[in-house]
Design a protein around this motif. Sequence first.
Motif, mmCIF file in Angstrom:
data_model
loop_
_atom_site.group_PDB
_atom_site.id
_atom_site.type_symbol
_atom_site.label_atom_id
_atom_site.label_comp_id
_atom_site.label_asym_id
_atom_site.label_seq_id
_atom_site.Cartn_x
_atom_site.Cartn_y
_atom_site.Cartn_z
ATOM 1 N N VAL A 96 28.933 38.738 39.673
ATOM 2 C CA VAL A 96 29.717 38.974 40.885
ATOM 3 C C VAL A 96 30.032 40.462 41.016
ATOM 4 N N THR A 97 29.650 41.033 42.152
ATOM 5 C CA THR A 97 29.960 42.428 42.459
ATOM 6 C C THR A 97 30.942 42.545 43.615
ATOM 7 N N SER A 98 31.142 41.449 44.341
ATOM 8 C CA SER A 98 32.039 41.456 45.489
ATOM 9 C C SER A 98 33.024 40.295 45.369
ATOM 10 N N LEU A 99 34.316 40.629 45.400
ATOM 11 C CA LEU A 99 35.375 39.617 45.307
ATOM 12 C C LEU A 99 36.381 39.857 46.420
ATOM 13 N N THR A 100 36.559 38.859 47.272
ATOM 14 C CA THR A 100 37.554 38.916 48.341
ATOM 15 C C THR A 100 38.571 37.816 48.110
ATOM 16 N N LEU A 101 39.836 38.204 47.996
ATOM 17 C CA LEU A 101 40.896 37.234 47.725
ATOM 18 C C LEU A 101 41.661 36.889 48.998
ATOM 19 N N SER A 102 42.279 35.717 48.974
ATOM 20 C CA SER A 102 43.028 35.199 50.117
ATOM 21 C C SER A 102 44.237 36.075 50.431
ATOM 22 N N ASP A 103 44.493 36.263 51.718
ATOM 23 C CA ASP A 103 45.669 37.018 52.154
ATOM 24 C C ASP A 103 46.973 36.257 51.922
ATOM 25 N N HIS A 104 46.869 34.972 51.551
ATOM 26 C CA HIS A 104 48.062 34.166 51.303
ATOM 27 C C HIS A 104 48.183 33.758 49.833
ATOM 28 N N LEU A 105 47.371 34.367 49.000
ATOM 29 C CA LEU A 105 47.370 34.027 47.582
ATOM 30 C C LEU A 105 48.679 34.456 46.923
ATOM 31 N N THR A 106 49.269 33.554 46.134
ATOM 32 C CA THR A 106 50.499 33.889 45.410
ATOM 33 C C THR A 106 50.312 33.877 43.901
ATOM 34 N N TYR A 107 49.327 33.129 43.398
ATOM 35 C CA TYR A 107 49.202 32.913 41.948
ATOM 36 C C TYR A 107 47.763 33.137 41.502
ATOM 37 N N ILE A 108 47.594 34.036 40.521
ATOM 38 C CA ILE A 108 46.303 34.240 39.855
ATOM 39 C C ILE A 108 46.511 33.902 38.386
ATOM 40 N N GLY A 109 45.854 32.857 37.911
ATOM 41 C CA GLY A 109 46.089 32.346 36.570
ATOM 42 C C GLY A 109 45.484 33.195 35.467
ATOM 43 N N SER A 110 45.838 32.861 34.253
ATOM 44 C CA SER A 110 45.309 33.551 33.073
ATOM 45 C C SER A 110 43.786 33.447 33.025
ATOM 46 N N THR A 111 43.142 34.523 32.712
ATOM 47 C CA THR A 111 41.671 34.641 32.592
ATOM 48 C C THR A 111 40.933 34.174 33.846
ATOM 49 N N ALA A 112 41.612 34.146 34.984
ATOM 50 C CA ALA A 112 40.997 33.615 36.211
ATOM 51 C C ALA A 112 39.683 34.309 36.539
ATOM 52 N N PHE A 113 39.631 35.639 36.339
ATOM 53 C CA PHE A 113 38.420 36.402 36.638
ATOM 54 C C PHE A 113 37.969 37.196 35.411
ATOM 55 N N SER A 114 38.277 36.696 34.247
ATOM 56 C CA SER A 114 37.874 37.363 33.018
ATOM 57 C C SER A 114 36.353 37.257 32.825
ATOM 58 N N GLN A 115 35.781 38.270 32.203
ATOM 59 C CA GLN A 115 34.350 38.310 31.900
ATOM 60 C C GLN A 115 33.483 38.380 33.164
ATOM 61 N N CYS A 116 34.059 38.854 34.254
ATOM 62 C CA CYS A 116 33.249 39.155 35.448
ATOM 63 C C CYS A 116 32.719 40.575 35.247
ATOM 64 N N ILE A 117 31.682 40.680 34.467
ATOM 65 C CA ILE A 117 31.276 41.956 33.887
ATOM 66 C C ILE A 117 30.542 42.883 34.860
ATOM 67 N N SER A 118 30.310 42.449 36.110
ATOM 68 C CA SER A 118 29.662 43.316 37.099
ATOM 69 C C SER A 118 30.627 43.776 38.184
ATOM 70 N N LEU A 119 31.863 43.324 38.124
ATOM 71 C CA LEU A 119 32.848 43.632 39.158
ATOM 72 C C LEU A 119 33.429 45.023 38.949
ATOM 73 N N GLU A 120 33.358 45.887 39.984
ATOM 74 C CA GLU A 120 33.794 47.266 39.857
ATOM 75 C C GLU A 120 35.174 47.525 40.456
ATOM 76 N N SER A 121 35.590 46.724 41.430
ATOM 77 C CA SER A 121 36.911 46.925 42.025
ATOM 78 C C SER A 121 37.430 45.607 42.573
ATOM 79 N N VAL A 122 38.746 45.533 42.712
ATOM 80 C CA VAL A 122 39.370 44.340 43.258
ATOM 81 C C VAL A 122 40.604 44.758 44.045
ATOM 82 N N THR A 123 40.853 44.050 45.143
ATOM 83 C CA THR A 123 42.040 44.286 45.953
ATOM 84 C C THR A 123 42.959 43.087 45.828
ATOM 85 N N ILE A 124 44.192 43.324 45.397
ATOM 86 C CA ILE A 124 45.174 42.256 45.199
ATOM 87 C C ILE A 124 46.039 42.163 46.453
#
Length: 488
Positions: free
Chosen positions: A297-325
């Motif tokens: 995964v190189t592109s990750l778009t998260l929900s504008d209404h997201l409240t909870y991101i669990g433990s290791t939810a996106f761990s080991q996504c070894i190609s991801l360069e940036s994320v917007t919370i």
Amino acid sequence: MKRSFLILFSLFLVLTMILVMFTPVLARASVPPSGSAVTKQAPTFQVTKPPAKVKPKAAQSIQSTPESDFTFDAATGTILQYIGSDTIVDIPSTIGGVNVLHIGEEAFVTTAVTSVTIPDGVLSLGLGAFGYCASLTDVSIPNSVTSFDKYVFYGCSALEHITLPDQLESIGDACFLNCVSLKSITIPNSVTSLGIAAFYWCFSLEEVTLSNQLTRIEEFTFELCEPLKSITIPDSVTYVGYHAFWACAAAESLTLSQNLTTIEEEAFYYLPLLTSIEVPNSVTYIGDGAFKYAEQVTSLTLSDHLTYIGSTAFSQCISLESVTIPETVTTIGNNAFAYDGVLEAAYFNGNAPTNWGNGVFLNTASNFTIYYLSESTDFTSPTYQGYPAVCLYRVDVASTTGGSVSVSSSRAAAGTTVTLTITPDFGMSVQSVYYQDTGGQHAITGNQFIMPASDVTVGAVFGWNALFLFIAFTVFLGIIGFIIWLLF
């Protein structure tokens, strides 16, 4: 010479006429008489000649399996057990004059049947009805069937294809569990309930079409369906359960329901071929390990209404360069983005989450940085939670007349260069360029300035171009002079 040619030509015509006359006779002579040996090599295909005077046979109807091959509860119309020895079974529609309505619990369990035809009028298939029928390759189910109980086809290891009835409403828990040869399944839109582990360990399953009336994908539903190439969850679904698509390792695309609210723990764990994840704005909860090991995964778009991101939810996504919370996030669990080795930046659009786990960005890129907005609260700089942190100040553009101003970025860190694009309207020129911060207005030379440690507003003053005014005035005088000349 001429005479010789005419003689030869006449002989040719005579020979041609003889050949034409005798060719049929020669052809008939070449067919061997009956009973004689044929030495010519046989053709590569064979045609079997029908025997003489064959009388057509009357059409024969397919015979149902004898009623004596079943134990039957006449009071409920339920087949209790198949006790026959035939491997091809055509269940009768009536037994003892009573309609067959149900295939009972474990009625065919562990039998050697290879093909079963269920008559029209049957309403349900009971718990484990065909469980461990390891030789079953073909089953015909009428549209009258509306429900499958639990474990109906559990362990039918030779079953590759099955057509579900159009009126089916529910599929019970583990209904197709361990159907290791099943290659594809279409769940009709009549189905509203799909049980826990319904297709667990169908590790030949390549294609799934889900009912657009489902509201939940329960836990373990498609776990270990490794060859599944594409996952599309219809918009009717609001909940995806624990391990629902765990280790569907061949999946290259994932389309989530636009009404999805909850993604449970490890729901999409180990989907290593995905290249993008788009979490729709309806989602508020992403559980522990939900997308762990999405390695491409190189592109990750998260929900504008997201409240909870669990433990290791996106761990080991070894190609991801940036994320917007998103600004709505209040909880980020332990190691949520840990071991994302090339992750360089996390942009926070809101205040610092109130619940921040341990090692959220553990073992990311060496230059990893948290970026937060100047209006956000609770963040600190130059570090936050042990990670480098940079405040991004706002760059606004003042309203102008006579031209337009745009900036290279609407946010900038203190000390970085901001570039302006200034475009005067026709006949106008730039008089001055400036930025304004808490310390007042500052002139900009050229089209760049160094961002201060505060929000700024940039603008420009435009005026009429002197050369344009001169030319316009000259043209005006010329027109006036021309008009006077015409009049006088």
